[in-house]
Write an enzyme that holds these catalytic residues in place. Structure first.
Site, PDB file in Angstrom:
ATOM      1  N   GLY A 157       0.765  -1.250   0.000  1.00  0.00           N
ATOM      2  CA  GLY A 157       0.000   0.000   0.000  1.00  0.00           C
ATOM      3  C   GLY A 157       0.790   1.292   0.000  1.00  0.00           C
ATOM      4  O   GLY A 157       0.299   2.323  -0.453  1.00  0.00           O
ATOM      5  N   ASP A 168      -4.682   2.100  11.103  1.00  0.00           N
ATOM      6  CA  ASP A 168      -6.040   1.675  11.425  1.00  0.00           C
ATOM      7  C   ASP A 168      -6.068   1.286  12.898  1.00  0.00           C
ATOM      8  O   ASP A 168      -6.110   2.147  13.764  1.00  0.00           O
ATOM      9  CB  ASP A 168      -6.385   0.526  10.459  1.00  0.00           C
ATOM     10  CG  ASP A 168      -7.837   0.134  10.480  1.00  0.00           C
ATOM     11  OD1 ASP A 168      -8.686   0.991  10.237  1.00  0.00           O
ATOM     12  OD2 ASP A 168      -8.135  -1.057  10.724  1.00  0.00           O
TER      13      ASP A 168
HETATM   14  P1  5GP Z   1      -3.598  -1.812  11.329  1.00  0.00           P
HETATM   15  O1  5GP Z   1      -2.548  -2.828  11.618  1.00  0.00           O
HETATM   16  O2  5GP Z   1      -3.244  -0.401  11.728  1.00  0.00           O
HETATM   17  O3  5GP Z   1      -4.942  -2.231  11.859  1.00  0.00           O
HETATM   18  O4  5GP Z   1      -3.869  -1.893   9.796  1.00  0.00           O
HETATM   19  C1  5GP Z   1      -3.175  -1.206   8.891  1.00  0.00           C
HETATM   20  C2  5GP Z   1      -3.360  -1.870   7.541  1.00  0.00           C
HETATM   21  O5  5GP Z   1      -4.735  -2.184   7.262  1.00  0.00           O
HETATM   22  C3  5GP Z   1      -2.960  -0.901   6.473  1.00  0.00           C
HETATM   23  O6  5GP Z   1      -1.601  -0.987   6.213  1.00  0.00           O
HETATM   24  C4  5GP Z   1      -3.814  -1.357   5.314  1.00  0.00           C
HETATM   25  O7  5GP Z   1      -3.164  -2.398   4.642  1.00  0.00           O
HETATM   26  C5  5GP Z   1      -5.063  -1.894   5.930  1.00  0.00           C
HETATM   27  N1  5GP Z   1      -6.165  -0.902   5.906  1.00  0.00           N
HETATM   28  C6  5GP Z   1      -6.770  -0.356   6.977  1.00  0.00           C
HETATM   29  N2  5GP Z   1      -7.745   0.500   6.603  1.00  0.00           N
HETATM   30  C7  5GP Z   1      -7.745   0.491   5.250  1.00  0.00           C
HETATM   31  C8  5GP Z   1      -8.551   1.170   4.265  1.00  0.00           C
HETATM   32  O8  5GP Z   1      -9.445   1.977   4.536  1.00  0.00           O
HETATM   33  N3  5GP Z   1      -8.258   0.894   2.967  1.00  0.00           N
HETATM   34  C9  5GP Z   1      -7.274   0.014   2.598  1.00  0.00           C
HETATM   35  N4  5GP Z   1      -7.089  -0.173   1.307  1.00  0.00           N
HETATM   36  N5  5GP Z   1      -6.491  -0.629   3.503  1.00  0.00           N
HETATM   37  C10 5GP Z   1      -6.740  -0.404   4.819  1.00  0.00           C
HETATM   38 MG    MG Z   2      -0.442  -1.371   4.755  1.00  0.00          MG
END
Ligand code: 5GP
Ligand code: MG
Length: 184
Positions: free
Chosen positions: A51, A110
């Protein structure tokens, strides 16, 4: 730029347009240039695949300080179904990070599981310093507290695509950030 790009059927609206992205990335690059201007060793940018690759490419081309581009790949469980938030390293950096300033470059924060794992991992490798540049942040979703040094935009709790971010590999190369219409 196109004010009203034709939106795909599964997209609700543009949240951040191309001009706003360019302006913000300029500002972030200026902050990073300033912060590391006296560093003795090149800064290592570690992009989290997939991403972050567009954000990283734009950011790195605006940096005037010496820097090295590197990548890692991770897999996270708990995105669908369970909420364990486990993260595993699938592909490591090529560079030896020891003694360098490291800047982790992420597309979106996230729950915080991914970044908290990566910060821990890199700090344990005695990197000189570990900082994070995150293009998007969903404050409403945080489970872990993360200190972000360089942040692009805060967004609401919706699924977004574009500028590197995908939904099942779709929409990754859109030049703007758009909100998806959830599938049911
Ligand atoms: P975390 O470990 O902070 O929960 O998740 C982060 C990862 O979740 C990001 O690097 C991404 O890959 C994915 N992610 C979280 N929210 C989104 C979103 O709204 N769109 C997309 N495409 N990926 C997301
Ligand atoms: Mg990511």
């Amino acid at each position: 730029m196109a004010d009203n790009p034709h939106l795909a059927d599964d997209l609700r609206r543009v949240l951040i347009d191309e001009d706003a992205i360019a302006k913000r990335v300029d500002e972030l690059a200026a902050e990073i240039n300033e912060k590391y201007k006296d560093a003795e060793e090149p800064l290592i940018l570690v992009g989290v695949l997939k991403g972050s690759f567009i954000f990283l490419a734009d950011l790195s081309r605006r940096l005037t300080i010496p820097h090295i581009v590197d990548f890692i790949a991770i897999s996270s469980y708990g995105q669908k179904g369970n909420q364990r938030g486990e993260v595993r390293l699938l592909m490591d950096t090529r560079e030896n990070l020891s003694g360098h300033d490291v800047l982790i470059v992420e597309d979106i924060l996230d729950s915080g599981s991914t970044l908290s794992y990566l910060i821990r991992t890199f700090k344990a490798r005695t990197s000189k310093s570990v900082a994070t540049a995150v293009f998007l942040d969903k404050p409403a979703r945080h489970v872990v507290d993360i200190d972000i040094q360089f942040k692009g935009f805060e967004i609401p709790d919706v699924w977004v695509v574009g500028y590197g971010l995908d939904y099942k590999e779709r929409h990754r190369t859109l030049p703007y950030i758009a909100e998806m219409i959830p599938e049911n």
